[in-house]
Design an enzyme around this catalytic site. Structure first.
Site, PDB file in Angstrom:
ATOM      1  CG  HIS A 143      -1.661   1.229   1.473  1.00  0.00           C
ATOM      2  ND1 HIS A 143      -2.994   1.384   1.145  1.00  0.00           N
ATOM      3  CD2 HIS A 143      -1.291   2.413   2.036  1.00  0.00           C
ATOM      4  CE1 HIS A 143      -3.400   2.595   1.474  1.00  0.00           C
ATOM      5  NE2 HIS A 143      -2.382   3.231   2.018  1.00  0.00           N
ATOM      6  CD  GLU A 144       1.866   3.688   3.631  1.00  0.00           C
ATOM      7  OE1 GLU A 144       2.292   4.758   3.169  1.00  0.00           O
ATOM      8  OE2 GLU A 144       0.755   3.580   4.166  1.00  0.00           O
ATOM      9  CG  HIS A 147       0.305   6.201  -0.784  1.00  0.00           C
ATOM     10  ND1 HIS A 147      -0.853   6.754  -1.297  1.00  0.00           N
ATOM     11  CD2 HIS A 147      -0.049   5.645   0.412  1.00  0.00           C
ATOM     12  CE1 HIS A 147      -1.862   6.543  -0.464  1.00  0.00           C
ATOM     13  NE2 HIS A 147      -1.402   5.863   0.571  1.00  0.00           N
ATOM     14  CD  GLU A 201      -4.850   6.419   2.011  1.00  0.00           C
ATOM     15  OE1 GLU A 201      -4.661   5.200   2.220  1.00  0.00           O
ATOM     16  OE2 GLU A 201      -3.966   7.268   2.169  1.00  0.00           O
TER      17      GLU A 201
END
Length: 269
Positions: A143-144, A147, A201
């Site tokens: 997930h990070e 980004h 997100e």
């Protein structure tokens, strides 16, 4: 100072137009949203600022003897990161050559991040307190990383100039002295430290889900991860959750996309 350097170049950037870009390929999960960036703000500049900020955080942790104190956990994180980074070319081939880095800070905080350019930071609390499996860690890290791949930080800085806040920043930047530096500081804070949009997100959740599956991590762990996060958020939300959508909503979205990535996971096992 990164903020001061940015203050000098932002007035010119603000006179330039925004451009529509696609920072990543869509992947199996189909992330296709067009992004709008200030044309004068390069990803290289944002990566440089992020790297400087990252090194400052590491230096502070090192001075307090909190940096990389758990060798076993650090090795575990770096092993997972190596597998995930090995799959980033499915979304963004140039990211394989980024200067990736993984470090660990001893802290009870339930937090993790990947700054622009591939600077990953985990806190021991999120692994220890939630008793995370490798599959669950891969979901957070994926997930990070997503980004960073999608350049959500640069996008947020650009978006600042299209909002009321951006109007105020412009007014200060066209002035002289400390006002310009303070306004630049505010713009960078907006882009690199304040909450991502819900759209961003969701993109990070989906790209992270696919990255983890391609790396051989069970996509079902995305559900158990956010169930744990939901339980941990009772009362005062932990730092990692405070800027994110509700666990229940994202679990539904993730469940609806697991079928898209399950064949990738099976192939990687």
């Amino acid at each position: 100072m990164r903020i001061r350097r940015l203050a000098y170049c932002l007035p010119l950037m603000l006179l330039m137009s925004c451009e529509s870009v696609q920072t990543t390929q869509g992947g199996a999960v189909g992330v296709q949203r067009n992004q709008y960036m200030v044309s004068g703000l390069s990803s290289t500049e944002v990566d440089r600022m992020a790297a400087e900020s990252y090194q400052e955080m590491l230096a502070e942790a090192r001075s307090k003897n909190l940096l990389n104190t758990d060798a076993a956990m650090l090795k575990r994180l770096r092993t997972i990161a190596d597998r995930l980074v090995g799959e980033v070319d499915h979304f963004r081939p140039d990211a394989r050559s980024w200067d990736w880095e993984v470090n660990l800070i001893k802290s009870d905080a339930l937090n993790a991040s990947c700054m622009p350019g591939g600077k990953i930071l985990f806190y021991t609390g999120i692994v220890d307190q939630l008793k995370l499996s490798d599959d669950e860690i891969a979901q957070i890290m994926g997930h990070e990383i997503a980004h960073a791949l999608r350049e959500h930080g640069r996008e947020a800085i650009s978006r600042a100039y299209a909002t009321q806040m951006g109007t105020q920043v412009i007014g200060s930047l066209l002035g002289l002295g400390d006002g310009a530096r303070q306004a630049a500081d505010l713009a960078v804070q907006y882009g690199l430290t304040l909450p991502n949009s819900r759209a961003n997100e969701t993109e990070a959740d989906l790209i992270g889900l696919e990255l983890a599956a391609r790396a051989g991590y069970n996509p079902e762990a995305a559900v158990t991860l956010w169930q744990k996060m939901g339980a941990a958020s009772q009362g005062q939300p932990p730092a990692f959750l405070s800027t994110h959508p509700s666990s229940s909503g994202r679990i539904e979205t993730l469940r609806g996309n697991i079928a898209k990535v399950r064949p990738l996971y099976e192939a990687a096992r």
